[in-house]
Scaffold this active site. Structure first.
Site: not given
Ligand SMILES: *Cc1c(COP(=O)(O)O)cnc(C)c1O
Length: 338
Positions: A31, A122, A236
């Site tokens: 998957k 699930r 940054y």
């Protein structure tokens, strides 16, 4: 820059996991594009080494690999039979009575499997739902019946034994093949193996299969190096300042390539062979800055994933799991197979 994938290591990991469950068929879970590594390459290679049972999450993933595998490869769809789905040549793992009735109405005579919920809550039919359709479902001959463990990576977790008992209670006496174990379940021992095991992450070199051979190496190209004087900032947010006169290299990948921004200031390193160089400042979208001051010469490439820093080490540094590191690796990298 590029992702080097060791096909032989994937096959060796499959064989090693299969050998731990000698009585069972060893399927392969491919998957999410084989955990980010490329199902179109991985699935045919596993087929050539003898694997005949494949698992994907979505019918779309199954349709993508169906033409790449001979007809005797069975491609099982973990999401089951969703409305309007084209399941030609695929085997849906039916998760609810609604899916079961839809599938039998739309695909009579076509192969299907059943997923039961043994406690994870699930996917899969609850014990009461299964009891209500069990005789009708068994009469239609499912290819197999499966469930999934929630805590298999924690061998001492009491949920393992509880789920095993629940799965047995729901399936003892069903004379079709049964499957409970993924990578973690294989390692729990023979009572978890039943007739088929479904390893995924262990094939790709991830924990909880500590004995896995590493599969992935990720090398990034150095675009530029510069001298940064003591006290100057990098990146940054100016989160890093040079504590000494430094040499900083900038490499050509960032969070858009799946190098999680959470790795900023985590202690992650890029490797020149076995020499680690600290990543400094924030991971940006397409770039990472690295302190290479201590290298005598700066190579063309620095490695993010390598034997010195495997995927589970990166996962620990980023506060996640190897599965997420693997599946985050973007489609942006050129891939080479060996
Ligand atoms: C993802 C998955 C697997 C494979 O799990 P790993 O932990 O990667 O081995 C097996 N079965 C089901 C139902 C899954 O969702």
């Amino acid at each position: 820059m590029g992702l080097q994938i060791d096909t032989g290591a994937i096959l060796a990991n499959h064989a090693a996991l299969a050998a731990k469950a000698p009585g069972a068929i060893a399927a392969a879970v491919v998957k999410a594009d084989a955990y980010g590594l490329g199902a179109a390459h991985v699935a045919p290679a596993l087929y050539a080494s003898g694997v005949r049972q494949f698992f994907v999450a979505l019918a779309r993933e199954g349709r993508a690999i169906r033409p790449l595998l001979p007809p005797d490869a069975q491609i099982n769809i973990l999401s089951g039979h969703l409305e309007g789905e084209d399941l030609t040549g695929l085997t849906p793992v039916l998760n609810s009575p609604a899916q079961f009735f839809r599938d039998r109405a739309m695909r009579p005579g076509q192969p299907f499997a059943i997923q039961l919920d043994s406690g994870m809550n699930r996917l899969g039919m609850e014990a009461s739902e299964w009891a209500a359709i069990r005789s009708e479902a068994m009469a239609a001959r499912p290819a197999f019946i499966m469930s999934h463990l929630a805590c298999a990576d924690e061998p001492d977790h009491p949920a393992n034994a509880a789920q095993l008992a629940a799965f047995r209670a729901m399936t003892d006496g069903c004379d079709v093949p049964r499957s409970l174990a993924a990578t973690g379940g294989i390692l729990l021992g023979p009572e978890y193996h039943f007739d088929m095991v479904r390893p995924g992450v262990g094939l790709y070199g991830g924990m909880p299969f500590a004995g896995a051979r590493p599969v992935v190496q990720l090398s990034l190209r150095v675009i530029q190096t510069r001298a940064v004087a003591s006290g100057e900032m990098v990146g940054y947010g100016a989160t890093w300042h040079a504590a000494r006169d430094s040499r900083i290299a900038t490499v050509d990948a960032g969070y858009a390539d799946g190098i999680l921004r959470a790795l900023s200031s985590s202690g992650v390193q890029l490797y020149a062979g076995d020499r680690g160089c600290p990543v400094v400042g924030r991971v940006s979208m397409d770039l990472i800055t690295v302190d290479v001051t201590d290298l005598d010469t700066v190579p063309d490439r620095l490695d993010l994933i390598c034997p010195a820093q495997p995927i589970d080490r990166l996962a620990d540094l980023a506060g996640t799991i190897g599965y997420e590191i693997l599946t985050s690796l973007g489609a942006r990298y050129p891939r080479t197979w060996r």
